[in-house]
Design a protein around this motif. Structure first.
Motif, PDB file in Angstrom:
ATOM      1  N   ILE A 155      -3.479   9.701  -5.413  1.00  0.00           N
ATOM      2  CA  ILE A 155      -4.449   9.136  -4.472  1.00  0.00           C
ATOM      3  C   ILE A 155      -5.576  10.137  -4.243  1.00  0.00           C
ATOM      4  O   ILE A 155      -5.359  11.224  -3.696  1.00  0.00           O
ATOM      5  CB  ILE A 155      -3.781   8.784  -3.134  1.00  0.00           C
ATOM      6  CG1 ILE A 155      -2.571   7.875  -3.371  1.00  0.00           C
ATOM      7  CG2 ILE A 155      -4.781   8.106  -2.196  1.00  0.00           C
ATOM      8  CD1 ILE A 155      -1.733   7.636  -2.124  1.00  0.00           C
TER       9      ILE A 155
ATOM     10  N   GLU B 254      -8.740   8.962  -2.858  1.00  0.00           N
ATOM     11  CA  GLU B 254      -9.327   8.477  -1.606  1.00  0.00           C
ATOM     12  C   GLU B 254      -8.563   7.240  -1.155  1.00  0.00           C
ATOM     13  O   GLU B 254      -8.072   6.468  -1.983  1.00  0.00           O
ATOM     14  CB  GLU B 254     -10.808   8.120  -1.798  1.00  0.00           C
ATOM     15  CG  GLU B 254     -11.688   9.292  -2.205  1.00  0.00           C
ATOM     16  CD  GLU B 254     -13.101   8.851  -2.564  1.00  0.00           C
ATOM     17  OE1 GLU B 254     -13.361   7.629  -2.528  1.00  0.00           O
ATOM     18  OE2 GLU B 254     -13.927   9.722  -2.893  1.00  0.00           O
ATOM     19  N   GLY B 255      -8.469   7.040   0.170  1.00  0.00           N
ATOM     20  CA  GLY B 255      -7.873   5.828   0.702  1.00  0.00           C
ATOM     21  C   GLY B 255      -6.437   5.998   1.163  1.00  0.00           C
ATOM     22  O   GLY B 255      -5.879   7.104   1.152  1.00  0.00           O
ATOM     23  N   GLU B 256      -5.832   4.868   1.578  1.00  0.00           N
ATOM     24  CA  GLU B 256      -4.458   4.838   2.068  1.00  0.00           C
ATOM     25  C   GLU B 256      -3.665   3.788   1.309  1.00  0.00           C
ATOM     26  O   GLU B 256      -4.178   2.708   1.010  1.00  0.00           O
ATOM     27  CB  GLU B 256      -4.411   4.509   3.565  1.00  0.00           C
ATOM     28  CG  GLU B 256      -4.997   5.577   4.467  1.00  0.00           C
ATOM     29  CD  GLU B 256      -4.812   5.233   5.935  1.00  0.00           C
ATOM     30  OE1 GLU B 256      -4.411   4.080   6.223  1.00  0.00           O
ATOM     31  OE2 GLU B 256      -5.048   6.104   6.778  1.00  0.00           O
TER      32      GLU B 256
ATOM     33  N   ALA C 241       0.034   1.716   1.478  1.00  0.00           N
ATOM     34  CA  ALA C 241       1.221   1.383   2.272  1.00  0.00           C
ATOM     35  C   ALA C 241       2.383   1.066   1.341  1.00  0.00           C
ATOM     36  O   ALA C 241       2.237   0.299   0.386  1.00  0.00           O
ATOM     37  CB  ALA C 241       0.932   0.187   3.174  1.00  0.00           C
TER      38      ALA C 241
ATOM     39  N   ARG D 267       3.276   5.506   4.649  1.00  0.00           N
ATOM     40  CA  ARG D 267       1.855   5.339   4.348  1.00  0.00           C
ATOM     41  C   ARG D 267       1.359   6.636   3.733  1.00  0.00           C
ATOM     42  O   ARG D 267       1.476   7.706   4.331  1.00  0.00           O
ATOM     43  CB  ARG D 267       1.066   4.990   5.605  1.00  0.00           C
ATOM     44  CG  ARG D 267      -0.400   4.673   5.315  1.00  0.00           C
ATOM     45  CD  ARG D 267      -1.045   3.912   6.453  1.00  0.00           C
ATOM     46  NE  ARG D 267      -0.516   2.560   6.582  1.00  0.00           N
ATOM     47  CZ  ARG D 267      -1.254   1.504   6.910  1.00  0.00           C
ATOM     48  NH1 ARG D 267      -2.553   1.643   7.130  1.00  0.00           N
ATOM     49  NH2 ARG D 267      -0.704   0.313   7.030  1.00  0.00           N
ATOM     50  N   LEU D 268       0.830   6.530   2.521  1.00  0.00           N
ATOM     51  CA  LEU D 268       0.390   7.700   1.766  1.00  0.00           C
ATOM     52  C   LEU D 268      -1.124   7.839   1.848  1.00  0.00           C
ATOM     53  O   LEU D 268      -1.853   6.842   1.916  1.00  0.00           O
ATOM     54  CB  LEU D 268       0.824   7.580   0.304  1.00  0.00           C
ATOM     55  CG  LEU D 268       2.323   7.346   0.057  1.00  0.00           C
ATOM     56  CD1 LEU D 268       2.604   7.261  -1.436  1.00  0.00           C
ATOM     57  CD2 LEU D 268       3.158   8.440   0.702  1.00  0.00           C
ATOM     58  N   HIS D 269      -1.589   9.096   1.809  1.00  0.00           N
ATOM     59  CA  HIS D 269      -3.008   9.389   1.952  1.00  0.00           C
ATOM     60  C   HIS D 269      -3.502  10.235   0.781  1.00  0.00           C
ATOM     61  O   HIS D 269      -2.731  10.581  -0.120  1.00  0.00           O
ATOM     62  CB  HIS D 269      -3.261  10.111   3.282  1.00  0.00           C
ATOM     63  CG  HIS D 269      -2.783   9.362   4.481  1.00  0.00           C
ATOM     64  ND1 HIS D 269      -1.469   9.429   4.921  1.00  0.00           N
ATOM     65  CD2 HIS D 269      -3.426   8.509   5.326  1.00  0.00           C
ATOM     66  CE1 HIS D 269      -1.323   8.663   5.991  1.00  0.00           C
ATOM     67  NE2 HIS D 269      -2.492   8.091   6.258  1.00  0.00           N
TER      68      HIS D 269
ATOM     69  N   GLN E 141      -1.700  12.724  -2.000  1.00  0.00           N
ATOM     70  CA  GLN E 141      -0.305  12.378  -2.252  1.00  0.00           C
ATOM     71  C   GLN E 141      -0.205  11.514  -3.511  1.00  0.00           C
ATOM     72  O   GLN E 141      -1.212  11.065  -4.059  1.00  0.00           O
ATOM     73  CB  GLN E 141       0.288  11.650  -1.040  1.00  0.00           C
ATOM     74  CG  GLN E 141       0.365  12.530   0.208  1.00  0.00           C
ATOM     75  CD  GLN E 141       0.972  11.805   1.392  1.00  0.00           C
ATOM     76  OE1 GLN E 141       0.380  10.887   1.952  1.00  0.00           O
ATOM     77  NE2 GLN E 141       2.177  12.220   1.778  1.00  0.00           N
TER      78      GLN E 141
ATOM     79  N   CYS F  71      -2.731  -1.464  -1.147  1.00  0.00           N
ATOM     80  CA  CYS F  71      -3.878  -0.731  -0.608  1.00  0.00           C
ATOM     81  C   CYS F  71      -4.110  -1.133   0.846  1.00  0.00           C
ATOM     82  O   CYS F  71      -4.265  -2.317   1.152  1.00  0.00           O
ATOM     83  CB  CYS F  71      -5.134  -1.022  -1.419  1.00  0.00           C
ATOM     84  SG  CYS F  71      -5.155  -0.203  -3.001  1.00  0.00           S
TER      85      CYS F  71
ATOM     86  N   SER G  12      -6.678   0.293   2.422  1.00  0.00           N
ATOM     87  CA  SER G  12      -8.118   0.504   2.559  1.00  0.00           C
ATOM     88  C   SER G  12      -8.709   0.558   1.159  1.00  0.00           C
ATOM     89  O   SER G  12      -7.988   0.446   0.160  1.00  0.00           O
ATOM     90  CB  SER G  12      -8.395   1.816   3.305  1.00  0.00           C
ATOM     91  OG  SER G  12      -7.957   2.926   2.525  1.00  0.00           O
TER      92      SER G  12
ATOM     93  N   ALA H 235      -9.576   2.232  -2.048  1.00  0.00           N
ATOM     94  CA  ALA H 235      -8.818   3.365  -2.590  1.00  0.00           C
ATOM     95  C   ALA H 235      -9.297   3.713  -3.992  1.00  0.00           C
ATOM     96  O   ALA H 235      -9.659   2.833  -4.781  1.00  0.00           O
ATOM     97  CB  ALA H 235      -7.326   3.049  -2.614  1.00  0.00           C
TER      98      ALA H 235
END
Length: 453
Positions: free
Chosen positions: A346, A348-350, A352, A362-364, A367, A387, A389, A391
């Protein structure tokens, strides 16, 4: 003498007069110089440079008498013959988005080098006198916003970008092999470096088969590539090359690099090819969108535990398997129960992670998930990745990764050790959570029992 002809690899379908080619405008200029040096009586180096086609090579022959010169000249002649078709194949698709095209081009370079290796080996064994003909090879193909490198030996390719210099090839010498072995005793290592600095572990023509390193990197306006033999790098470091490239341009830069190597000793032949990617107004507008260039990808991977301990030149090898993907909110990347065939990083973004419809994590940015797919056949996902957001992810397909680690066992071993360590930490964390959960359940039962009294 037989040379590889890349046209045998390119097939234009019948009934189609032209191929649809992918190529943003990217103008190149190149300058080159090869010098015998101060000690040698003949020049065993050779080079080929074609800025119009974006094909360049340097070769440092070894073997004494005329053998090294013959070997390196065979490399240069073969690349010159293959240049039109190397360019043609490189332009057929966008390698940033197409894993198949990228691998096809890298495989073409690999097979080209292997065929020329066979030609040199056969030429050497056909001679009546003593054997030992060999050469190094660094082949660079620039097409649009991408560059491909084929590398054997201890000649080098450098990339200069935004005031920084990066060595993108790794020397195939015993000294370099010892440096990569972190368990080597430092005193022995220092002594071995002097003894084995020029003892090649891989070269063209020494054996019937050679396995070249093949690399893929992006190209940006203003980039500069420096291809050179060890006659230069024995005397000038990367930072010294960068310093001169900042103050000098074009043929003056090439002449200065060679002159400085001679001034400091010049015991070997010296060859330098400098390739400039011109920074023109129309160039940037024609480039495809790419959020994460090569240097940012390297910096990103350096921050991820899975790639801990890998040097920059090793990470560049890993990058040939990395692809950029963008996702929108609500996009499902992986479904629970489906086979997983890639590692996802990842940028950019989050993201789930849900199990049976319940969000469990929830990964950011920074990660990753799906790493077991790189090492386990028929691995199925235990969770759905969605996703949360916008990503941006870097994706490493398992089949491409397996091919890379099969070619470089040391990289594979480092990554496997990191994966085992990461898995151990994950298991300890889960055990701690289970223990905490069991403790909470026990406390709740005690409260209920006390309440009854």
């Amino acid at each position: 003498m037989r040379f590889f002809n890349a046209s045998a690899r390119l097939r234009i379908p019948r009934g189609v007069s032209t191929l649809t080619l992918y190529e943003p405008t990217m103008k190149l200029k190149a300058w080159a110089l090869s010098d015998v040096g101060n000690v040698r009586t003949n020049n065993e180096d050779n080079f080929f440079a074609d800025a119009d086609r974006g094909v360049f090579v340097v070769a440092d022959g070894v073997g004494g008498r005329d053998k090294g010169e013959v070997a390196s000249s065979m490399v240069a002649a073969a690349v010159e013959e293959a240049a039109p078709n190397l360019r043609q194949v490189a332009r057929e698709a966008d390698p940033v988005k197409s894993p198949d095209h990228r691998e096809r081009m890298l495989d073409l370079i690999r097979r080209h080098i292997q065929q020329v290796n066979t030609d040199i080996f056969n030429e050497d064994t056909s001679r009546d006198n003593e054997h030992g003909m060999a050469t190094t090879t660094d082949l660079l193909v620039v097409a649009g916003s991408s560059a491909y490198v084929g590398h054997v030996g201890d000649s080098r390719v450098y990339l200069i970008r935004n005031g920084q210099i990066y060595r993108i090839t790794e020397d195939h010498t015993y000294a370099e092999m010892l440096r990569r072995n972190q368990r080597a005793e430092m005193r022995r290592l220092a002594e071995a470096n002097k003894k084995f600095e020029h003892m090649l572990t891989r070269s063209m023509g020494a054996k019937p088969h050679v396995e070249p390193d093949t690399l893929f990197i992006d190209v940006r306006p203003g980039d500069q590539f420096v291809l050179c033999t060890d006659g230069l790098t024995d005397y000038l470091s990367g930072s010294e090359i960068l310093e001169r490239s900042t103050n000098m341009k074009g043929q003056r830069l090439v002449d200065e690099l060679v002159a400085e190597a001679k001034q400091r000793g010049g015991r070997d032949n010296i060859t330098v090819v400098v390739v400039d990617v011109l920074d023109e107004p129309d160039t940037a507008r024609s480039l495809p969108p790419q959020a994460v260039d090569t240097i940012r990808q390297i910096n990103f991977l350096e921050q991820i535990e899975l790639f801990d301990g890998l040097a920059a030149v090793e990470l560049i090898k890993v990058l040939r398997t990395v692809y950029e993907r963008s996702y929108s909110p609500g996009d499902i990347i992986l479904r629970q129960g489906e086979q997983s065939g890639a590692l996802y990083l990842i940028v950019e973004g989050e993201i789930a992670l849900t199990v049976d419809g319940t969000e469990v994590a929830r990964l950011h940015a920074g990660q990753h998930f799906g790493e077991l797919a790189l090492f386990a056949d028929d691995h199925t996902r235990s969770a759905t990745a969605t996703c949360a957001s916008e990503a941006l992810l870097l994706v490493i397909p398992a089949d491409k990764f397996e091919k890379l680690t099969g070619e470089d066992l040391e990289i594979g071993n480092k990554l496997l050790r990191n994966l085992v360590r990461h898995a151990g930490q994950h298991i300890r964390m889960m055990n701690a959570r289970l223990a905490a959960g069991a403790h909470m359940d026990t406390m709740e039962m005690m409260k209920r029992d006390l309440g009854k009294d």
